[in-house]
Design a protein around this motif. Sequence first.
Motif, short mmCIF file in Angstrom:
data_model
loop_
_atom_site.label_atom_id
_atom_site.label_comp_id
_atom_site.label_asym_id
_atom_site.label_seq_id
_atom_site.Cartn_x
_atom_site.Cartn_y
_atom_site.Cartn_z
N LEU A 1 7.77 22.71 12.52
CA LEU A 1 7.01 22.55 13.75
C LEU A 1 6.85 23.89 14.46
CD1 LEU A 1 5.61 20.76 15.85
CD2 LEU A 1 7.86 20.37 16.89
N TYR A 2 7.91 24.71 14.45
CA TYR A 2 7.81 26.04 15.08
C TYR A 2 6.69 26.85 14.46
CZ TYR A 2 8.38 30.97 15.64
OH TYR A 2 8.10 32.29 15.87
N SER A 3 6.65 26.89 13.13
CA SER A 3 5.67 27.74 12.46
C SER A 3 4.24 27.29 12.76
CB SER A 3 5.92 27.75 10.94
OG SER A 3 5.63 26.48 10.37
N GLN A 4 4.04 25.98 12.89
CA GLN A 4 2.71 25.48 13.23
C GLN A 4 2.32 25.83 14.66
OE1 GLN A 4 3.34 21.29 12.34
NE2 GLN A 4 2.24 21.48 10.42
N VAL A 5 3.23 25.57 15.59
CA VAL A 5 2.94 25.85 17.00
C VAL A 5 2.74 27.34 17.23
CG1 VAL A 5 3.87 25.72 19.36
CG2 VAL A 5 4.16 23.80 17.80
N ALA A 6 3.52 28.18 16.55
CA ALA A 6 3.40 29.63 16.72
C ALA A 6 2.02 30.12 16.33
CB ALA A 6 4.47 30.33 15.88
N ASP A 7 1.41 29.48 15.34
CA ASP A 7 0.09 29.91 14.88
C ASP A 7 -1.02 29.58 15.86
OD1 ASP A 7 0.76 31.24 12.65
OD2 ASP A 7 0.22 29.69 11.21
N LEU A 8 -0.73 28.82 16.90
CA LEU A 8 -1.75 28.52 17.90
C LEU A 8 -1.92 29.68 18.88
CD1 LEU A 8 -0.99 24.76 18.68
CD2 LEU A 8 -2.81 25.71 17.24
N GLY A 9 -1.01 30.64 18.84
CA GLY A 9 -1.19 31.85 19.65
C GLY A 9 -0.77 31.72 21.09
N ILE A 10 0.24 30.90 21.38
CA ILE A 10 0.76 30.77 22.74
C ILE A 10 2.15 31.41 22.78
CG2 ILE A 10 1.38 29.14 24.58
CD1 ILE A 10 -0.51 27.11 23.24
N ARG B 1 4.46 26.57 4.01
CA ARG B 1 5.30 26.91 5.17
C ARG B 1 6.78 26.82 4.83
NH1 ARG B 1 2.65 27.80 9.79
NH2 ARG B 1 0.49 27.08 9.96
N TYR B 2 7.18 25.74 4.17
CA TYR B 2 8.60 25.59 3.81
C TYR B 2 9.05 26.69 2.84
CZ TYR B 2 9.87 21.18 6.04
OH TYR B 2 10.21 20.22 6.96
N LYS B 3 8.16 27.08 1.95
CA LYS B 3 8.50 28.15 1.01
C LYS B 3 8.78 29.45 1.76
CE LYS B 3 6.77 30.46 -3.16
NZ LYS B 3 5.64 30.54 -4.15
N HIS B 4 7.94 29.76 2.74
CA HIS B 4 8.15 30.99 3.50
C HIS B 4 9.35 30.88 4.43
CE1 HIS B 4 7.08 34.86 5.19
NE2 HIS B 4 7.25 34.34 6.39
N LEU B 5 9.55 29.71 5.01
CA LEU B 5 10.70 29.53 5.90
C LEU B 5 12.02 29.71 5.14
CD1 LEU B 5 9.49 26.44 7.97
CD2 LEU B 5 9.92 28.75 8.85
N SER B 6 12.03 29.33 3.88
CA SER B 6 13.24 29.51 3.07
C SER B 6 13.61 30.99 2.96
CB SER B 6 13.04 28.92 1.67
OG SER B 6 12.86 27.52 1.75
N THR B 7 12.60 31.86 2.81
CA THR B 7 12.88 33.29 2.71
C THR B 7 13.35 33.85 4.05
OG1 THR B 7 10.58 33.88 3.21
CG2 THR B 7 11.14 33.51 0.91
N ILE B 8 12.81 33.31 5.14
CA ILE B 8 13.21 33.80 6.47
C ILE B 8 14.65 33.42 6.79
CG2 ILE B 8 12.85 33.38 8.95
CD1 ILE B 8 9.94 33.54 8.55
#
Length: 373
Positions: A104-113, A244-251
């Motif tokens: 949810l964080y990664s999706q909301v962050a992409d809205l630019g707020i 998104r989950y793939k990238h979150l795993s690396t983070i």
Amino acid sequence: MDIKVALVGNPNTGKSTLFNRLTGLNQKIGNFPGITVDKKTGFTKLASGKEAEIIDLPGTYSLYPKSADESIVFQVLADKKNNSHPDVIVLIADASNLKRNMLLYSQVADLGIPMILALNMIDLSTKQGIEINLDKLAEKLGIQVVSISARNNIGIDKLKQAIANTNKIATQFQDVDVNFLAPEAINAIKSKLNSDNDYYALQVLHQHEHLTFFTEKEQEEIEHIEQSHHFESSKIQAAETIARYKHLSTILSDVVIDKGTANKFSFSDKLDAILTHKVWGFAIFLLILFVIFNAIFAWSSYPMDWIETGFGFITSIGHEYLPAGMLTDLLLDGVIAGLGGIFVFIPQIAILFAFISILEDTGYMAPCYLYDG
């Protein structure tokens, strides 16, 4: 009002508790315009002396709505003309299950707020042996990360300070490029809505039917773009979630260290070494069977006596008050006595299945399945 703050998060992450902690008695409840969904708002004083309006948005696992409540989240965050549109988002995540909450964080962050990540229940995650490097996580995400415990009033002042210090320029989660999912459709929507945000355009394609801030004509034009570019919503949503989950795993790989799980598996491995030993394993297994066998008869004796006495009492009362005859004998000495002979074994069967369930759930014994071939 100096600043407007929206609380966003998965259900059961302590979002409502944090809202109550921030606003105290300074709250009011209404409805979001055009829909009977509760709108909770309140006010709090920041360390800088500014006053912030706090908006508690409905809990959701992602920006893809499964209910009317969840559709409110994107509607508020996407529409800058909405009275509830925030200046800052505080995304509340369960510190003990961070990866699931970060979608949810990664999706909301992409809205630019502009956003702050608040890791709630940090005291519980610490007890579970979960360590989170806040500085490294903040550096990777490019936002402020604050650890809190809303229930125990831990870190609330730090969160207020972070809200006051939030930069008005948002840091987007740019590592996941959503444009590749449907480039032609996304670009067409961006051109139509005069927007430069790929993810906003993608979400409009997914759920424009639920967005009330578009006119009927705009809805028809968006629908035309969707159909002309063969936009497959469910397929694209799945591809985005996987990316998104793939990238979150690396983070999170070197940010979250779960020592509790390591200790748990360490203990489990030691126990397995004893229970599956080629000599002691069989001895322990026979001992367990002996204990189960004795428990079935010892523990069931009292309930079996109660059942037998109960059915005997029913039979004696029946013979006393019912007229003598073949039907009475059939009912009392046949049906009632027969049921008593069956029910009397229920305690033993229940205890046996309880032990079998324990052995299966702990992994000591493989589950048994009936095959109808």
